[in-house]
Design a protein around this motif. Structure first.
Motif, PDB file in Angstrom:
ATOM      1  N   THR A  36      60.997  49.696  36.351  1.00 20.02           N
ATOM      2  CA  THR A  36      59.803  49.142  36.374  1.00 20.02           C
ATOM      3  C   THR A  36      59.468  48.966  38.099  1.00 20.02           C
ATOM      4  N   MET A  37      58.248  48.458  38.524  1.00 18.86           N
ATOM      5  CA  MET A  37      58.045  48.107  39.711  1.00 18.86           C
ATOM      6  C   MET A  37      57.024  46.914  39.843  1.00 18.86           C
ATOM      7  N   ARG A  38      57.168  46.201  40.852  1.00 20.68           N
ATOM      8  CA  ARG A  38      56.207  44.994  41.190  1.00 20.68           C
ATOM      9  C   ARG A  38      55.133  45.384  42.067  1.00 20.68           C
ATOM     10  N   VAL A  39      53.800  45.265  41.744  1.00 19.67           N
ATOM     11  CA  VAL A  39      52.736  45.957  42.358  1.00 19.67           C
ATOM     12  C   VAL A  39      51.670  44.752  42.578  1.00 19.67           C
ATOM     13  N   PHE A  40      51.391  44.710  43.765  1.00 17.67           N
ATOM     14  CA  PHE A  40      50.238  43.692  44.088  1.00 17.67           C
ATOM     15  C   PHE A  40      48.868  44.143  44.188  1.00 17.67           C
ATOM     16  N   LEU A  41      48.005  43.349  43.414  1.00 12.29           N
ATOM     17  CA  LEU A  41      46.495  43.787  43.150  1.00 12.29           C
ATOM     18  C   LEU A  41      45.913  43.030  44.421  1.00 12.29           C
ATOM     19  N   HIS A  42      44.617  42.957  44.546  1.00 10.87           N
ATOM     20  CA  HIS A  42      43.740  42.061  45.656  1.00 10.87           C
ATOM     21  C   HIS A  42      42.439  41.953  45.142  1.00 10.87           C
ATOM     22  N   ASP A  43      42.010  40.580  45.158  1.00 14.50           N
ATOM     23  CA  ASP A  43      40.706  40.122  44.715  1.00 14.50           C
ATOM     24  C   ASP A  43      39.626  40.712  45.282  1.00 14.50           C
ATOM     25  N   LEU A  44      39.695  40.932  46.743  1.00  9.86           N
ATOM     26  CA  LEU A  44      38.474  41.771  47.316  1.00  9.86           C
ATOM     27  C   LEU A  44      38.541  43.214  46.978  1.00  9.86           C
ATOM     28  N   ALA A  45      39.466  43.913  46.526  1.00 12.92           N
ATOM     29  CA  ALA A  45      39.552  45.285  45.900  1.00 12.92           C
ATOM     30  C   ALA A  45      38.456  45.392  44.900  1.00 12.92           C
ATOM     31  N   PHE A  46      38.748  44.291  43.892  1.00  9.95           N
ATOM     32  CA  PHE A  46      37.962  44.262  42.685  1.00  9.95           C
ATOM     33  C   PHE A  46      36.538  43.884  42.961  1.00  9.95           C
ATOM     34  N   GLU A  47      36.450  42.824  43.701  1.00  6.82           N
ATOM     35  CA  GLU A  47      35.102  42.332  44.225  1.00  6.82           C
ATOM     36  C   GLU A  47      34.075  43.278  44.629  1.00  6.82           C
ATOM     37  N   GLU A  48      34.823  44.186  45.647  1.00  8.24           N
ATOM     38  CA  GLU A  48      33.814  45.607  46.234  1.00  8.24           C
ATOM     39  C   GLU A  48      33.539  46.426  45.406  1.00  8.24           C
ATOM     40  N   SER A 102      34.559  46.878  41.162  1.00  2.75           N
ATOM     41  CA  SER A 102      35.123  46.134  40.154  1.00  2.75           C
ATOM     42  C   SER A 102      35.476  47.458  39.058  1.00  2.75           C
ATOM     43  N   ALA A 103      34.540  48.240  38.746  1.00  4.22           N
ATOM     44  CA  ALA A 103      34.857  49.523  37.741  1.00  4.22           C
ATOM     45  C   ALA A 103      35.869  50.198  38.388  1.00  4.22           C
ATOM     46  N   PRO A 139      34.191  30.814  40.842  1.00  9.63           N
ATOM     47  CA  PRO A 139      33.728  31.568  39.692  1.00  9.63           C
ATOM     48  C   PRO A 139      34.027  33.179  39.996  1.00  9.63           C
ATOM     49  N   ARG A 140      34.061  33.382  41.115  1.00 11.14           N
ATOM     50  CA  ARG A 140      34.235  35.002  41.542  1.00 11.14           C
ATOM     51  C   ARG A 140      35.785  35.126  41.388  1.00 11.14           C
ATOM     52  N   LEU A 141      36.741  34.320  41.628  1.00  8.59           N
ATOM     53  CA  LEU A 141      38.128  34.500  41.379  1.00  8.59           C
ATOM     54  C   LEU A 141      38.457  34.351  40.021  1.00  8.59           C
ATOM     55  N   GLU A 142      37.618  33.618  39.262  1.00  9.00           N
ATOM     56  CA  GLU A 142      37.909  33.307  37.782  1.00  9.00           C
ATOM     57  C   GLU A 142      37.454  34.577  37.161  1.00  9.00           C
ATOM     58  N   HIS A 143      36.403  35.208  37.501  1.00  7.23           N
ATOM     59  CA  HIS A 143      35.819  36.545  37.121  1.00  7.23           C
ATOM     60  C   HIS A 143      36.805  37.686  37.263  1.00  7.23           C
ATOM     61  N   TYR A 144      37.411  37.717  38.342  1.00  4.99           N
ATOM     62  CA  TYR A 144      38.530  38.662  38.835  1.00  4.99           C
ATOM     63  C   TYR A 144      39.730  38.766  37.835  1.00  4.99           C
ATOM     64  N   ILE A 145      40.294  37.415  37.853  1.00  3.50           N
ATOM     65  CA  ILE A 145      41.574  37.248  36.842  1.00  3.50           C
ATOM     66  C   ILE A 145      40.909  37.695  35.253  1.00  3.50           C
ATOM     67  N   LYS A 146      40.026  37.179  34.768  1.00  4.29           N
ATOM     68  CA  LYS A 146      39.662  37.224  33.491  1.00  4.29           C
ATOM     69  C   LYS A 146      39.391  38.900  33.322  1.00  4.29           C
ATOM     70  N   ARG A 147      38.717  39.313  33.899  1.00  2.50           N
ATOM     71  CA  ARG A 147      38.185  40.723  33.547  1.00  2.50           C
ATOM     72  C   ARG A 147      39.298  41.698  33.702  1.00  2.50           C
ATOM     73  N   VAL A 148      40.127  41.453  34.768  1.00  2.00           N
ATOM     74  CA  VAL A 148      41.485  42.530  35.037  1.00  2.00           C
ATOM     75  C   VAL A 148      42.395  42.134  33.852  1.00  2.00           C
ATOM     76  N   VAL A 149      42.824  40.796  33.512  1.00  2.00           N
ATOM     77  CA  VAL A 149      43.885  40.522  32.635  1.00  2.00           C
ATOM     78  C   VAL A 149      43.311  40.947  31.200  1.00  2.00           C
ATOM     79  N   ALA A 150      41.922  40.674  31.017  1.00  2.00           N
ATOM     80  CA  ALA A 150      41.655  41.059  29.605  1.00  2.00           C
ATOM     81  C   ALA A 150      41.494  42.582  29.452  1.00  2.00           C
ATOM     82  N   HIS A 151      41.189  43.180  30.533  1.00  2.00           N
ATOM     83  CA  HIS A 151      41.055  44.844  30.044  1.00  2.00           C
ATOM     84  C   HIS A 151      42.509  45.491  29.879  1.00  2.00           C
ATOM     85  N   PHE A 152      43.583  44.956  30.594  1.00  2.00           N
ATOM     86  CA  PHE A 152      45.035  45.370  30.303  1.00  2.00           C
ATOM     87  C   PHE A 152      45.852  44.456  29.412  1.00  2.00           C
TER      88      PHE A 152
END
Length: 381
Positions: A89-101, A103-104, A170-183
């Motif tokens: 396993t590895m612990r890996v950090f995401l970032h909201d701005l990388a998604f915002e810029e 997302s797909a 709302p931007r942060l909410e969208h980031y979390i929901k979209r990423v978590v829902a996808h995986f």
């Protein structure tokens, strides 16, 4: 005819009730796992041993995930090193701005990372937010490392501006929901770490620009973040690790620690102290009756080492993620005090990290020890 009409009405009522209940279940957030659910999940996992992973070519989360610096060759090479010593396993950090810029593109790159990790039999824990280091993240080309300085370019997520600005919720909410829902149903993802050290005030590195009321702003957003993650119904456990404080009793916990522990499906914590303190922390957290995972440890000069901690972790079946993997742009071979003390060369004893950039171990006895313990418990991979 009357009986047929009555039967039809009853059947419609049953169908309507079922549809209504299904709709409720679909919109309701997933509940925090019970002790039984958490322990059943943990029984299915190997002994979790890994590192906090950042490719050596990236200074921070943005450089790791942005399209022009996403380095699959280095990721592949370095995850292979983890596999070679039995890490799973590895612990890996995401970032909201990388998604915002993008997302797909961001989601595609996370998917690509998971493909590479899966090839090496590694299941990452994904970290959504982080309160450590630079409060002012900016997308685009990231700055060069400050010489001889620990984590000189690591950035917070969300940054200070977003933390203060409630219109960005709302931007942060969208980031979390979209990423978590996808995986959410993706077996390649081990767990979701909602927020790393949420009440970290950055110490001497950025304390002059850090918000004095930071924790007051973080707590409500942390609570919402747990809700947003669970609204996506992840099949994986959700957590946020406690890291400093007095955990001996529920009455000594800080409000943010109570929130983290009450909302975590599995219990996670950090410890960079000596072995006796590490074991004491494990015993204190056993009262929650859930699996325990140490998501940060290993600072050699502090006495937090593989030789001192892994035997204790094995004894209590505690999952383990050391900080640092391959010496690179994060420069975590230098200690925390490199922000206040001048270094002009590598320290006599590396603070973090396991491998040199060329893939050779910093200390072969350490990599041999990690491999020995992982093979004893999990067998050869």
């Amino acid at each position: 005819m009357k009986l047929r009409l009555l039967f039809s009405l009853l059947w419609c009522t049953v169908l309507f009730s079922a549809c209504t209940e299904n709709a409720k279940n679909a919109t309701a957030d997933r509940a925090v796992w019970t002790k039984e659910q958490a322990n059943n999940w943990y029984k299915k996992q190997p002994w979790l041993v890994g590192a906090n992973f950042m490719p050596s070519t990236a200074i921070n989360q943005l450089e790791m995930w942005q399209a022009d610096s996403f380095d699959t060759l280095t990721i592949d090479k370095e995850l292979a090193l983890g596999q070679s010593i039995g890490m799973n396993t590895m612990r890996v950090f995401l970032h909201d701005l990388a998604f915002e810029e993008d997302s797909a593109g961001f989601i595609n790159r996370v998917d690509k990372f998971l493909q590479i990790a899966n090839k090496h039999k590694i299941k990452p824990m994904l970290v959504i937010f982080d309160s450590c280091w630079d409060p002012f993240p900016v997308t685009g080309k990231q700055r060069a490392p400050k010489p001889f300085t620990h984590n000189s370019g690591w950035v917070q997520s969300p940054g200070q501006l977003a933390l203060k600005d409630t219109t960005q919720r709302p931007r942060l909410e969208h980031y979390i929901k979209r990423v978590v829902a996808h995986f959410a149903a993706d077996d390649r993802v081990l767990a979701w770490d909602v927020w790393n050290e949420p009440d970290n005030m950055t110490g001497p590195s950025y304390e002059k620009v850090e918000l004095k009321n930071k924790v007051d702003l973080v707590i409500p957003l942390l609570k919402k973040s747990f809700e947003w993650v669970r609204s996506a119904h992840p099949s994986q456990p959700v957590t946020s690790g406690i890291w400093v404080g007095n955990w001996s009793d529920s009455t000594t916990l800080k409000p943010i620690e109570k929130l983290q522990l009450s909302q975590s499906d599995v219990i996670t914590f950090h410890n960079y102290d000596k072995a006796d303190e590490f074991e004491k922390r494990i015993v204190q957290l056993q009262r929650y009756g859930k699996p325990i995972i140490c998501t940060e440890y290993m600072a050699r000069p502090n006495g937090s080492t593989f030789a001192t901690f892994l035997p204790i972790a094995k004894k209590y079946h505690v999952g383990m993620y050391n900080w640092g993997f391959v010496n690179g742009k994060t420069q975590t071979i230098y200690p925390w005090d490199s922000w206040t003390k001048t270094y002009t060369a590598a320290p006599p004893l590396w603070f973090h990290d396991i491998f040199n950039t060329d893939g050779t171990p910093y200390k072969k006895d350490e990599t041999d020890l990690i491999r020995k313990y992982t093979e004893e418990v999990n067998g050869k991979r």
